[in-house]
Design an enzyme around this catalytic site. Structure first.
Site, PDB file in Angstrom:
ATOM      1  N   LYS A 198       0.775  -0.983  -0.060  1.00  0.00           N
ATOM      2  CA  LYS A 198       0.459  -0.027  -0.312  1.00  0.00           C
ATOM      3  C   LYS A 198       0.956   1.303   0.390  1.00  0.00           C
ATOM      4  O   LYS A 198       1.442   1.437   0.846  1.00  0.00           O
ATOM      5  CB  LYS A 198      -1.623   0.154   1.736  1.00  0.00           C
ATOM      6  CG  LYS A 198      -1.903   1.147   1.108  1.00  0.00           C
ATOM      7  CD  LYS A 198      -2.976   1.371   2.381  1.00  0.00           C
ATOM      8  CE  LYS A 198      -4.082   2.203   2.229  1.00  0.00           C
ATOM      9  NZ  LYS A 198      -4.542   2.414   3.329  1.00  0.00           N
ATOM     10  N   LYS A 250      -2.099  -1.580  -4.369  1.00  0.00           N
ATOM     11  CA  LYS A 250      -3.236  -0.551  -3.791  1.00  0.00           C
ATOM     12  C   LYS A 250      -1.713   0.136  -3.474  1.00  0.00           C
ATOM     13  O   LYS A 250      -1.591   0.885  -3.028  1.00  0.00           O
ATOM     14  CB  LYS A 250      -3.778  -0.329  -2.335  1.00  0.00           C
ATOM     15  CG  LYS A 250      -4.986   0.997  -1.923  1.00  0.00           C
ATOM     16  CD  LYS A 250      -5.305   0.911  -1.332  1.00  0.00           C
ATOM     17  CE  LYS A 250      -6.550   2.215  -0.766  1.00  0.00           C
ATOM     18  NZ  LYS A 250      -6.728   2.133   0.648  1.00  0.00           N
TER      19      LYS A 250
END
Length: 325
Positions: A198, A250
């Site tokens: 992330k 992400k």
């Protein structure tokens, strides 16, 4: 004599039927997950200005959203809670009657086994400082104290009925901490999705409005540097070793190389999140007539699947499912 090519790849592109027959990458509704926001203290759904078509839901309207998602045949729904009251430790996150846990019970009751009901396990929506963990005396995120909060939140979410917990906080050791807490509490069948790679991305901007984020500053001290590729693979490997049932990259479109790297090595499913800023860019350009909206959504999502995603979180999930059918 004029020499013409004998190898002609265009032969297989000549008609729609040929292109359909030779397509390498196919999307399926069951691979799509709809992110949904539920806000405490509102009496009707509230539009999110930076995310056209997306709303903050009430407990009643989130039931309808779940029913729509199930009818569309998508794979799951990921719930995010927006509480009315926040504090330094994010107390509402593990309150059994807190908005996220209440919404989880409502969606499980509505959708049954038709959807995989999933919950975001983080503190940023619940803290008055907007960070993903508790702060120490110096104002820095305390990794290990945060793990204690994550353990408690995990048990609360599992008891509310969540089938899969999305660990999005990027704390070191969060998978092992949560897995241990779940197992000790008898929730051995509750799955863990690690947001492993992330990145500290500019594309999260609209999401901040969606959860009414209280953040000042940034999260670069714990989210990954967008310049780093190998680190994403390393994070995924660590989370898998700690017991993650699936791992996440992400944002998706800015990190397709990382997604591909992780997918090539991972023994567990790899998911990707088409984040708020990616969706907002498509919507804004389409609204101005600069791009074909449907074509851009399909192309963007297909590229995520092509890079190796087994499942995709997308705000377009229900619309996409209709097109794919």
């Amino acid at each position: 004599m004029t020499q013409y090519p004998t190898i002609r790849p265009r032969r297989l592109r000549r008609t729609a039927a040929l292109r359909r027959l030779t397509t390498e990458t196919r999307l399926h509704p069951a691979e799509l997950i709809l992110p949904v926001f539920v806000r405490e203290g509102i009496s009707e759904p509230r539009p999110i200005a930076a995310m056209p078509g997306v709303q903050q839901h009430t407990l009643d309207s989130v039931r309808r959203a779940a029913a729509d998602a199930a009818a569309a045949g998508i794979g799951g729904i990921m719930l995010f809670g927006v509480p009315a009251v926040r504090d330094a430790r994010g107390s509402a996150a593990d309150d059994p009657d807190g908005i996220l846990n209440a919404a989880t019970r409502a969606v499980v009751s509505e959708a049954g086994d038709a959807l995989v009901v999933q919950t975001d396990l983080c503190l940023d929506e619940f803290t008055d400082h907007g960070h993903c963990g508790v702060l120490d005396a110096a104002g820095e995120v305390d990794n290990d104290a945060t793990l204690e909060r994550y353990r408690s939140i995990a048990i609360a979410q599992a008891e509310a009925g969540s089938a899969l917990l999305g660990l999005s906080g990027m704390m070191d050791g969060q998978v092992a901490a949560v897995r241990g807490a779940l197992d000790a509490a008898g929730h051995r069948d509750t799955a863990v999705l690690a947001y492993s790679a992330k990145y500290a991305s500019a594309f999260y901007g609209p999401f901040r409005e969606a959860v009414d984020s209280q953040l000042t500053g940034n999260r670069r001290g714990y989210q990954q540097d967008p310049a780093n590729r190998r680190e994403g693979r390393r994070e995924a490997e660590l989370d898998i070793a700690e017991g993650a049932d699936a791992v996440m990259v992400k944002p998706a479109m800015s990190f397709l190389d990382v997604l591909s790297d992780v997918a090539q090595r991972s023994p567990v499913p790899v998911w990707a999140y088409q984040v708020s800023g990616e969706a907002a860019m498509i919507e804004a350009a389409a609204a101005n007539g600069w791009i074909d909206r449907r074509g851009a959504i399909l192309e963007a999502t297909t590229s995520i699947k092509r890079a190796g995603a087994d499942a995709i979180l997308s705000y377009f999930a229900i619309e996409l499912a209709g097109w794919l059918r």
